[in-house]
Design a protein around this motif. Structure first.
Motif, PDB file in Angstrom:
ATOM      1  N   GLY A   1      10.811  -4.423  -9.042  1.00 20.72           N
ATOM      2  CA  GLY A   1       9.929  -3.912 -10.079  1.00 20.72           C
ATOM      3  C   GLY A   1       8.524  -4.397  -9.802  1.00 20.72           C
ATOM      4  O   GLY A   1       8.310  -5.308  -8.997  1.00 20.72           O
ATOM      5  N   ILE A   2       7.546  -3.781 -10.463  1.00 22.93           N
ATOM      6  CA  ILE A   2       6.140  -4.114 -10.226  1.00 22.93           C
ATOM      7  C   ILE A   2       5.653  -5.081 -11.289  1.00 22.93           C
ATOM      8  O   ILE A   2       5.723  -4.797 -12.495  1.00 22.93           O
ATOM      9  CB  ILE A   2       5.272  -2.836 -10.234  1.00 22.93           C
ATOM     10  N   VAL A   3       5.150  -6.232 -10.831  1.00 24.89           N
ATOM     11  CA  VAL A   3       4.567  -7.234 -11.713  1.00 24.89           C
ATOM     12  C   VAL A   3       3.238  -7.667 -11.102  1.00 24.89           C
ATOM     13  O   VAL A   3       3.188  -8.037  -9.926  1.00 24.89           O
ATOM     14  CB  VAL A   3       5.484  -8.461 -11.881  1.00 24.89           C
ATOM     15  N   VAL A   4       2.178  -7.608 -11.888  1.00 24.41           N
ATOM     16  CA  VAL A   4       0.850  -8.022 -11.423  1.00 24.41           C
ATOM     17  C   VAL A   4       0.360  -9.161 -12.298  1.00 24.41           C
ATOM     18  O   VAL A   4       0.378  -9.076 -13.528  1.00 24.41           O
ATOM     19  CB  VAL A   4      -0.147  -6.846 -11.458  1.00 24.41           C
ATOM     20  N   LYS A   5      -0.066 -10.223 -11.638  1.00 24.99           N
ATOM     21  CA  LYS A   5      -0.584 -11.418 -12.322  1.00 24.99           C
ATOM     22  C   LYS A   5      -2.107 -11.384 -12.309  1.00 24.99           C
ATOM     23  O   LYS A   5      -2.726 -11.392 -11.245  1.00 24.99           O
ATOM     24  CB  LYS A   5      -0.078 -12.679 -11.626  1.00 24.99           C
ATOM     25  N   SER A   6      -2.702 -11.359 -13.481  1.00 28.39           N
ATOM     26  CA  SER A   6      -4.156 -11.482 -13.597  1.00 28.39           C
ATOM     27  C   SER A   6      -4.525 -12.955 -13.656  1.00 28.39           C
ATOM     28  O   SER A   6      -3.773 -13.777 -14.188  1.00 28.39           O
ATOM     29  CB  SER A   6      -4.647 -10.784 -14.868  1.00 28.39           C
ATOM     30  N   HIS A   7      -5.661 -13.304 -13.103  1.00 33.18           N
ATOM     31  CA  HIS A   7      -6.170 -14.672 -13.213  1.00 33.18           C
ATOM     32  C   HIS A   7      -6.296 -15.029 -14.694  1.00 33.18           C
ATOM     33  O   HIS A   7      -6.761 -14.215 -15.495  1.00 33.18           O
ATOM     34  CB  HIS A   7      -7.537 -14.765 -12.534  1.00 33.18           C
ATOM     35  N   GLY A   8      -5.867 -16.234 -15.060  1.00 32.87           N
ATOM     36  CA  GLY A   8      -5.914 -16.635 -16.455  1.00 32.87           C
ATOM     37  C   GLY A   8      -7.309 -16.632 -17.039  1.00 32.87           C
ATOM     38  O   GLY A   8      -7.494 -16.380 -18.237  1.00 32.87           O
ATOM     39  N   SER A   9      -8.315 -16.892 -16.206  1.00 28.18           N
ATOM     40  CA  SER A   9      -9.698 -16.949 -16.696  1.00 28.18           C
ATOM     41  C   SER A   9     -10.443 -15.626 -16.527  1.00 28.18           C
ATOM     42  O   SER A   9     -11.654 -15.570 -16.754  1.00 28.18           O
ATOM     43  CB  SER A   9     -10.464 -18.063 -15.968  1.00 28.18           C
TER      44      SER A   9
ATOM     45  N   ASN B   1      -9.410  -9.183  -8.670  1.00 24.49           N
ATOM     46  CA  ASN B   1      -8.418  -9.768  -9.568  1.00 24.49           C
ATOM     47  C   ASN B   1      -7.172  -8.894  -9.625  1.00 24.49           C
ATOM     48  O   ASN B   1      -7.245  -7.672  -9.607  1.00 24.49           O
ATOM     49  CB  ASN B   1      -8.994  -9.924 -10.973  1.00 24.49           C
ATOM     50  N   GLY B   2      -6.038  -9.559  -9.715  1.00 20.66           N
ATOM     51  CA  GLY B   2      -4.770  -8.842  -9.759  1.00 20.66           C
ATOM     52  C   GLY B   2      -3.942  -9.188  -8.550  1.00 20.66           C
ATOM     53  O   GLY B   2      -4.157  -8.660  -7.468  1.00 20.66           O
ATOM     54  N   ALA B   3      -3.005 -10.113  -8.730  1.00 18.85           N
ATOM     55  CA  ALA B   3      -2.141 -10.537  -7.627  1.00 18.85           C
ATOM     56  C   ALA B   3      -0.737 -10.010  -7.872  1.00 18.85           C
ATOM     57  O   ALA B   3      -0.196 -10.140  -8.965  1.00 18.85           O
ATOM     58  CB  ALA B   3      -2.125 -12.070  -7.528  1.00 18.85           C
ATOM     59  N   SER B   4      -0.159  -9.404  -6.853  1.00 18.16           N
ATOM     60  CA  SER B   4       1.176  -8.811  -6.974  1.00 18.16           C
ATOM     61  C   SER B   4       2.257  -9.847  -6.700  1.00 18.16           C
ATOM     62  O   SER B   4       2.103 -10.702  -5.830  1.00 18.16           O
ATOM     63  CB  SER B   4       1.329  -7.664  -5.979  1.00 18.16           C
ATOM     64  N   LEU B   5       3.352  -9.742  -7.441  1.00 14.87           N
ATOM     65  CA  LEU B   5       4.532 -10.552  -7.157  1.00 14.87           C
ATOM     66  C   LEU B   5       5.431  -9.713  -6.255  1.00 14.87           C
ATOM     67  O   LEU B   5       6.226  -8.889  -6.728  1.00 14.87           O
ATOM     68  CB  LEU B   5       5.260 -10.939  -8.453  1.00 14.87           C
ATOM     69  N   LEU B   6       5.272  -9.899  -4.954  1.00 16.00           N
ATOM     70  CA  LEU B   6       6.011  -9.109  -3.973  1.00 16.00           C
ATOM     71  C   LEU B   6       7.442  -9.606  -3.842  1.00 16.00           C
ATOM     72  O   LEU B   6       7.706 -10.800  -3.871  1.00 16.00           O
ATOM     73  CB  LEU B   6       5.336  -9.199  -2.599  1.00 16.00           C
ATOM     74  N   GLY B   7       8.354  -8.664  -3.627  1.00 16.30           N
ATOM     75  CA  GLY B   7       9.745  -9.029  -3.381  1.00 16.30           C
ATOM     76  C   GLY B   7      10.648  -8.830  -4.577  1.00 16.30           C
ATOM     77  O   GLY B   7      11.835  -9.139  -4.514  1.00 16.30           O
ATOM     78  N   LEU B   8      10.125  -8.294  -5.678  1.00 14.04           N
ATOM     79  CA  LEU B   8      10.916  -8.052  -6.880  1.00 14.04           C
ATOM     80  C   LEU B   8      11.367  -6.591  -6.940  1.00 14.04           C
ATOM     81  O   LEU B   8      10.755  -5.708  -6.324  1.00 14.04           O
ATOM     82  CB  LEU B   8      10.090  -8.357  -8.131  1.00 14.04           C
TER      83      LEU B   8
END
Length: 336
Positions: A294-302, A285-292
């Motif tokens: 800054g560092i942003v990581v999206k966790s699965h909502g569930s 779990n933990g998907a990166s938003l590449l190309g920004l």
């Protein structure tokens, strides 16, 4: 090791602060260099912290945010109206240099829109892409895009390939093999976007491009980075998770069906538990938003407690590797 500050959107996801706050406190206990800012409804967050004795408040701060982004909120409406949401405040902290990264389990569309607006994209990148690790026969591969961009041009697929390659190398895979997900491996197959993206990758020679890959090749570990548009990538991800759960339930049902199965199950249980743990979504779990910028990581909502901890650890790894800066340096050579 220097301190790393991560801003946590404490109000996002299916379980909200009652999952996110304990998971965050777990990481705070386990990682001495970690500092956290929990962003959201301060009174509720403080109430949950109070249930945990011995919290190191020197490394923990609570930042109040008066608004919450719902999972069905439209990104355009969020941009205009919810300027004091927990997600927006956490991203603002990254932009202002008050945090090194943001982690959120909230509305994916809103997170992508706000991240692009607040942090901006790196030079040479049209759109950020969501990338995550997918388990394979010999480890894992990086799959992108996972849903941020459902329609992509050949040029954007090429950018995703370059970003994925650089990120995989930074995170420990030398000369990563990059492939385009397709309905076949032959050059004549696929839609026009995929064919033209393949041509761009072959002509540029900027990454270790190995050609087309089919879905089964992804799980055999035939590539380290697999590129597709967000429509396909999201379906692949969700189908993988559903298949893994279905297989686990089927095996469990077989063992429980009669006494002989239960006996075999007792013998096989340790091995099955190990396999289940290795394939568990929480591990990846933990998907990166590449190309920004800054560092942003999206966790699965569930994601549960263990899963959200994985997302925090991914953000921490990207901070330690200074991923956006290293990505920017390499993209400048390859794309501009």
């Amino acid at each position: 090791m220097s301190a790393s500050i991560i801003a946590i959107d404490a109000m996002g996801g299916d379980f909200g602060p009652r999952c996110i706050v304990p998971a965050s406190l777990d990481c705070l206990e386990e990682i001495p260099s970690l500092h956290l800012v929990l962003v959201g409804q301060a009174s509720l967050i403080e109430e949950l912290i109070a249930q945990r004795p011995g919290v190191d408040r020197a490394r923990l701060h609570v930042q109040h945010a008066s608004e919450v982004i719902a999972m069905d909120d439209a990104p355009a409406q969020v941009l205009r109206r919810k300027t004091d949401s927990s997600m927006r405040v956490a991203l603002d902290m990254v932009q202002q240099g008050r945090a090194n990264a943001c982690v959120s389990a909230g509305n994916t569309g809103a997170l992508m829109a706000l991240s692009r607006f607040v942090l901006k994209t790196l030079p040479g990148i049209d759109r950020p892409a969501i990338v995550s690790a997918i388990p394979t026969n010999n480890g894992f591969c990086h799959l992108l895009d996972l849903g941020a961009n459902v329609d992509c041009s050949p040029e954007q697929l090429y950018q995703f390939a370059v970003m994925g390659s650089v990120a995989a190398e930074v995170l420990g895979t030398p000369a990563p093999r990059v492939a385009l997900l397709n309905v076949g491996t032959e050059m004549i197959k696929g839609n026009q976007q995929v064919k033209l993206a393949a041509q761009l990758l072959q002509e540029a020679g900027s990454v270790n491009y190995t050609g087309f890959i089919e879905g089964d090749g992804l799980y055999r570990g035939e590539a380290d980075v697999v590129v597709c548009d967000g429509f396909v990538g999201n379906i692949v991800l969700k189908s993988s998770e559903g298949l893994a759960k279905m297989i686990a339930l089927r095996i469990e049902a077989i063992f429980k069906r009669h006494w002989a199965g239960r006996l075999v199950g007792l013998v096989a249980l340790p091995l099955l538990a190990r396999v289940k743990n290795e394939l568990a979504p929480a591990q990846y779990n933990g998907a990166s938003l590449l190309g920004l910028q800054g560092i942003v990581v999206k966790s699965h909502g569930s994601a549960g407690r263990a899963g959200f901890k994985s997302a925090i650890r991914r953000a921490l790894k990207e901070i330690e590797e200074d991923l956006p800066q290293r990505l920017s340096g390499k993209l400048e050579d390859l794309l501009l």
